[in-house]
Write a protein that holds these residues in place. Structure first.
Motif, PDB file in Angstrom:
ATOM      1  N   ALA A 172       0.842  -1.199   0.000  1.00  0.00           N
ATOM      2  CA  ALA A 172       0.000   0.000   0.000  1.00  0.00           C
ATOM      3  C   ALA A 172       0.875   1.246   0.000  1.00  0.00           C
ATOM      4  CB  ALA A 172      -0.917   0.004   1.222  1.00  0.00           C
ATOM      5  N   LEU A 173       0.539   2.183  -0.873  1.00  0.00           N
ATOM      6  CA  LEU A 173       1.308   3.423  -0.992  1.00  0.00           C
ATOM      7  C   LEU A 173       0.637   4.542  -0.207  1.00  0.00           C
ATOM      8  CD1 LEU A 173       2.065   3.351  -4.823  1.00  0.00           C
ATOM      9  CD2 LEU A 173       3.505   2.528  -2.954  1.00  0.00           C
ATOM     10  N   ASN A 174       1.440   5.507   0.217  1.00  0.00           N
ATOM     11  CA  ASN A 174       0.912   6.699   0.883  1.00  0.00           C
ATOM     12  C   ASN A 174       0.515   7.724  -0.180  1.00  0.00           C
ATOM     13  OD1 ASN A 174       1.381   5.628   3.441  1.00  0.00           O
ATOM     14  ND2 ASN A 174       3.457   6.441   3.513  1.00  0.00           N
ATOM     15  N   VAL A 175      -0.770   8.073  -0.223  1.00  0.00           N
ATOM     16  CA  VAL A 175      -1.308   8.975  -1.236  1.00  0.00           C
ATOM     17  C   VAL A 175      -2.148  10.035  -0.545  1.00  0.00           C
ATOM     18  CG1 VAL A 175      -2.756   9.175  -3.294  1.00  0.00           C
ATOM     19  CG2 VAL A 175      -1.336   7.140  -2.964  1.00  0.00           C
ATOM     20  N   ASN A 176      -1.949  11.284  -0.938  1.00  0.00           N
ATOM     21  CA  ASN A 176      -2.768  12.390  -0.410  1.00  0.00           C
ATOM     22  C   ASN A 176      -3.145  13.304  -1.580  1.00  0.00           C
ATOM     23  OD1 ASN A 176      -4.112  14.264   1.132  1.00  0.00           O
ATOM     24  ND2 ASN A 176      -2.331  14.895   2.328  1.00  0.00           N
ATOM     25  N   GLU A 177      -3.963  12.760  -2.499  1.00  0.00           N
ATOM     26  CA  GLU A 177      -4.380  13.537  -3.667  1.00  0.00           C
ATOM     27  C   GLU A 177      -5.325  14.659  -3.275  1.00  0.00           C
ATOM     28  OE1 GLU A 177      -6.495  12.748  -8.001  1.00  0.00           O
ATOM     29  OE2 GLU A 177      -5.568  11.084  -6.908  1.00  0.00           O
ATOM     30  N   ALA A 178      -6.082  14.473  -2.200  1.00  0.00           N
ATOM     31  CA  ALA A 178      -6.993  15.525  -1.735  1.00  0.00           C
ATOM     32  C   ALA A 178      -6.256  16.674  -1.063  1.00  0.00           C
ATOM     33  CB  ALA A 178      -8.015  14.932  -0.761  1.00  0.00           C
ATOM     34  N   LYS A 179      -4.957  16.496  -0.747  1.00  0.00           N
ATOM     35  CA  LYS A 179      -4.129  17.531  -0.125  1.00  0.00           C
ATOM     36  C   LYS A 179      -4.733  18.017   1.196  1.00  0.00           C
ATOM     37  CE  LYS A 179      -2.227  19.097  -4.530  1.00  0.00           C
ATOM     38  NZ  LYS A 179      -2.012  20.233  -5.450  1.00  0.00           N
ATOM     39  N   LEU A 180      -5.000  17.069   2.083  1.00  0.00           N
ATOM     40  CA  LEU A 180      -5.596  17.366   3.384  1.00  0.00           C
ATOM     41  C   LEU A 180      -4.547  17.209   4.477  1.00  0.00           C
ATOM     42  CD1 LEU A 180      -8.948  15.375   2.995  1.00  0.00           C
ATOM     43  CD2 LEU A 180      -8.610  17.817   2.676  1.00  0.00           C
ATOM     44  N   ASP A 181      -4.633  18.062   5.494  1.00  0.00           N
ATOM     45  CA  ASP A 181      -3.778  17.917   6.670  1.00  0.00           C
ATOM     46  C   ASP A 181      -4.276  16.750   7.519  1.00  0.00           C
ATOM     47  OD1 ASP A 181      -2.320  20.098   5.848  1.00  0.00           O
ATOM     48  OD2 ASP A 181      -3.547  21.514   6.982  1.00  0.00           O
ATOM     49  N   PHE A 182      -3.351  16.056   8.178  1.00  0.00           N
ATOM     50  CA  PHE A 182      -3.742  14.907   8.995  1.00  0.00           C
ATOM     51  C   PHE A 182      -2.713  14.714  10.103  1.00  0.00           C
ATOM     52  CE2 PHE A 182      -0.748  13.243   6.000  1.00  0.00           C
ATOM     53  CZ  PHE A 182      -0.051  12.259   6.689  1.00  0.00           C
ATOM     54  N   SER A 183      -3.124  13.935  11.093  1.00  0.00           N
ATOM     55  CA  SER A 183      -2.216  13.544  12.180  1.00  0.00           C
ATOM     56  C   SER A 183      -2.532  12.103  12.562  1.00  0.00           C
ATOM     57  CB  SER A 183      -2.378  14.475  13.390  1.00  0.00           C
ATOM     58  OG  SER A 183      -3.673  14.351  13.943  1.00  0.00           O
ATOM     59  N   LEU A 184      -1.468  11.306  12.771  1.00  0.00           N
ATOM     60  CA  LEU A 184      -1.594   9.896  13.135  1.00  0.00           C
ATOM     61  C   LEU A 184      -1.018   9.702  14.534  1.00  0.00           C
ATOM     62  CD1 LEU A 184      -2.548   7.191  11.904  1.00  0.00           C
ATOM     63  CD2 LEU A 184      -0.168   6.763  11.282  1.00  0.00           C
ATOM     64  N   LYS A 185      -1.848   9.187  15.431  1.00  0.00           N
ATOM     65  CA  LYS A 185      -1.459   9.043  16.834  1.00  0.00           C
ATOM     66  C   LYS A 185      -1.558   7.581  17.245  1.00  0.00           C
ATOM     67  CE  LYS A 185      -2.794  10.564  21.478  1.00  0.00           C
ATOM     68  NZ  LYS A 185      -3.793  11.335  22.254  1.00  0.00           N
ATOM     69  N   ASP A 186      -0.528   7.111  17.973  1.00  0.00           N
ATOM     70  CA  ASP A 186      -0.519   5.745  18.504  1.00  0.00           C
ATOM     71  C   ASP A 186      -0.941   5.799  19.970  1.00  0.00           C
ATOM     72  OD1 ASP A 186      -0.186   3.122  19.038  1.00  0.00           O
ATOM     73  OD2 ASP A 186       1.909   2.997  18.435  1.00  0.00           O
ATOM     74  N   ASP A 187      -2.189   5.435  20.232  1.00  0.00           N
ATOM     75  CA  ASP A 187      -2.745   5.468  21.586  1.00  0.00           C
ATOM     76  C   ASP A 187      -2.441   4.143  22.267  1.00  0.00           C
ATOM     77  OD1 ASP A 187      -4.079   5.984  23.895  1.00  0.00           O
ATOM     78  OD2 ASP A 187      -6.082   6.145  23.011  1.00  0.00           O
ATOM     79  N   GLU A 188      -1.332   4.090  23.043  1.00  0.00           N
ATOM     80  CA  GLU A 188      -0.929   2.845  23.702  1.00  0.00           C
ATOM     81  C   GLU A 188      -1.823   2.503  24.880  1.00  0.00           C
ATOM     82  OE1 GLU A 188       3.093   3.279  24.775  1.00  0.00           O
ATOM     83  OE2 GLU A 188       3.864   3.221  22.703  1.00  0.00           O
TER      84      GLU A 188
ATOM     85  N   PRO B  66      -8.426  10.198  -3.579  1.00  0.00           N
ATOM     86  CA  PRO B  66      -8.023   9.261  -2.526  1.00  0.00           C
ATOM     87  C   PRO B  66      -7.029   9.862  -1.536  1.00  0.00           C
ATOM     88  CG  PRO B  66      -6.838   8.783  -4.544  1.00  0.00           C
ATOM     89  CD  PRO B  66      -7.765   9.905  -4.867  1.00  0.00           C
ATOM     90  N   PHE B  67      -7.218   9.450  -0.274  1.00  0.00           N
ATOM     91  CA  PHE B  67      -6.230   9.670   0.788  1.00  0.00           C
ATOM     92  C   PHE B  67      -5.948   8.300   1.384  1.00  0.00           C
ATOM     93  CE2 PHE B  67      -5.203   9.953   5.258  1.00  0.00           C
ATOM     94  CZ  PHE B  67      -4.186  10.884   5.281  1.00  0.00           C
ATOM     95  N   GLN B  68      -4.719   7.828   1.240  1.00  0.00           N
ATOM     96  CA  GLN B  68      -4.363   6.494   1.713  1.00  0.00           C
ATOM     97  C   GLN B  68      -3.100   6.576   2.548  1.00  0.00           C
ATOM     98  OE1 GLN B  68      -4.903   2.847  -0.757  1.00  0.00           O
ATOM     99  NE2 GLN B  68      -2.675   2.740  -0.659  1.00  0.00           N
TER     100      GLN B  68
END
Length: 492
Positions: free
Chosen positions: A319-335, A372-374
């Motif tokens: 799976a590739l990282n794609v941000n065609e919509a050009k949206l800001d995002f944040s990924l958090k690891d909730d342990e 797509p945003f992937q």
């Protein structure tokens, strides 16, 4: 003679459909103030629509009182004689050469014919039937340069109160009546000279138009690529076949660049070419602008080719990282809750029905208005237990994806506690020893090495705990070397 000068502003405006004639749709679009109802319309504005012929208005809009038609390409006044209630007609900046067909406009009060091509000044006599006509504008026409122009109009139209924005006084009318015979003869001679000059201009314009048409037909003829060949061997198919096929794209690119440079040179030559101020020159300018508009439309259509679909998953399943919509995002690891949280800044006022969320064990995909945003995930997640929520205030999309981290014991699933190396080191080395000592103190206060805070201040009735804990250190009275001296204080 005058230069065309710089390109008009319309040359750089986005392309639109030309309205060469008056249509029902055109009238309805300009009748929004009347709820797009045209039969009861009293005011209509059709200025700057590139209209070449005036028609249908007297059938569809019988109740018109005000009609704006300035800055068009109308060459003849027609199809307005049934507008009995018309009070103001504006035909400024058109190609009109004669005043006619206005006898039926019984209530016509104001007529504006500024900057047209009216050279037949005697045609103003047709306005004598419009008894309510008070204002007339003829400035900017060739007839306005005639000697005796104002005196002729003042005498011919006795009902006029204003001519070209200047009030007609009674003394001016009386004086014009006295010299009317000489002025009329003078006007007729100037009209005749103007008509002869106009006939020559029309012949010259028709000749140029025929030449341009012949040149255009030659360019559009099959087999013509814009160049003339004098040597037949240069265009021989056998010679072309022997060349390397890699040179073909280069030839196309070279030809395209050559054609583009030729078009730019032709455009500059057209705008810098001196021309007469005639109806034909206005139409020629319009045709040139229309040709350029069509070329731009063709170029934009070529650029609007269907893009190939973006690759989201590679052939080997990555799976590739794609941000065609050009949206800001944040990924958090909730342990703490053993999950991964994705916060995607979706547009605030966008409908939720335009968002599609797809969570897979190794990646998450969000389609925002078809874009797509992937994002590939570092750990495996549970798609069935994942949830997606959207904030009502910010519009952000929050996707919670639990991790796959469970142990199966005795037929029951118990989640594994995911601990990092730092957490294990904290368990091995007590980070808070005071807390453990306090727990031992509550169980057995004698098994600790902490100093007793309660014995900081000495009292006579209590003995020190250190003395009690070490009774052997105090000398006894049975010792033969013991000597009790009351003046010596006791040892602490």
């Amino acid at each position: 003679m005058e230069l065309r000068g710089e390109k008009p502003a319309q040359e750089y405006m986005p392309s639109k459909t030309r309205d060469l004639e008056v249509t029902e749709d055109l009238i309805r679009r300009n009748a929004e103030h009347n709820d797009c109802v045209i039969f009861s319309l009293e005011e209509l504005s059709l200025h700057q629509q590139e209209i070449e012929r005036l028609e249908h208005i007297d059938k569809w809009c019988r109740d018109l009182k005000i009609l704006y038609l300035q800055n068009n390409l109308i060459g003849k006044i027609e199809n307005v004689s049934k507008l009995k209630k018309l009070e103001y007609l504006n035909l400024a900046l058109n190609n009109i050469e004669r005043i006619e067909n206005l006898e039926g406009c019984e209530w016509l009060t104001k007529l504006d014919l500024t900057v047209n091509f009216i050279g037949e000044l005697s045609s103003v006599k047709t306005l004598t039937h419009n008894i309510h006509l008070k204002e007339l504008f003829l400035m900017g026409n060739p007839c306005a340069d005639f000697d005796g122009y104002r005196q002729f109009v003042v005498v011919t139209l006795q009902q006029l109160k204003w001519l070209d924005g200047k009030e007609i006084e009674r003394s001016e009318r009386i004086q014009a009546l006295q010299n009317y015979a000489a002025v009329e003869q003078q006007i007729r001679e100037q009209e005749k000279a103007y008509c002869l000059r106009r006939a020559k201009e029309k012949e010259e314009a028709q000749r140029k138009l025929n030449e341009e048409k012949e040149t255009e037909d030659k360019k559009n003829s099959p087999g013509f690529d814009g160049r003339w060949y004098t040597d037949i061997h240069t265009a021989c198919p056998s010679a072309l076949e022997n060349k390397d096929h890699l040179q073909v794209p280069e030839m196309h690119e070279e030809q395209h660049s050559t054609n583009k440079s030729d078009e730019i040179e032709d455009d500059l030559a057209f705008w810098n070419k001196p021309s007469l101020f005639t109806p034909e020159s206005r139409l020629e300018t319009l045709r040139h602008m229309e040709k350029q508009r069509q070329a731009q439309d063709k170029l934009s259509e070529k650029k609007k080719k269907v893009k190939p679909p973006r690759t989201l998953i590679t052939e080997d399943g990555k799976a590739l990282n794609v941000n065609e919509a050009k949206l800001d995002f944040s990924l958090k690891d909730d342990e703490k809750h053993n999950q991964i949280i994705l916060d995607l800044a979706v547009y605030r006022y966008m409908d939720t029905s335009l968002i599609e969320v797809d969570v897979q064990p190794t990646y998450v995909r969000v389609m925002v208005k078809g874009k797509p945003f992937q994002l590939a995930l570092s750990t495996e997640v549970q798609p069935d237990s994942s949830s997606a929520k959207r904030s009502q205030t910010t519009g952000h999309l929050l996707i919670c994806m639990p991790k796959v981290g469970e142990m199966i014991t005795g037929g029951q699933r118990t989640p594994m506690s995911v601990k990092t190396t730092s957490d294990r080191s904290r368990e091995q080395t007590p980070s808070n020893p005071r807390r453990k000592r306090i727990e031992r103190l509550e169980v057995d206060p004698t098994k600790h090495s902490c100093p007793d805070v309660s014995t900081i201040v000495q009292e006579k009735k209590h003995k020190p705990k250190r003395m009690e804990s070490q009774p052997g250190a105090e000398p006894s009275e049975e010792d033969p070397d013991f000597e009790d001296n009351p003046e010596v204080p006791p040892l602490i």
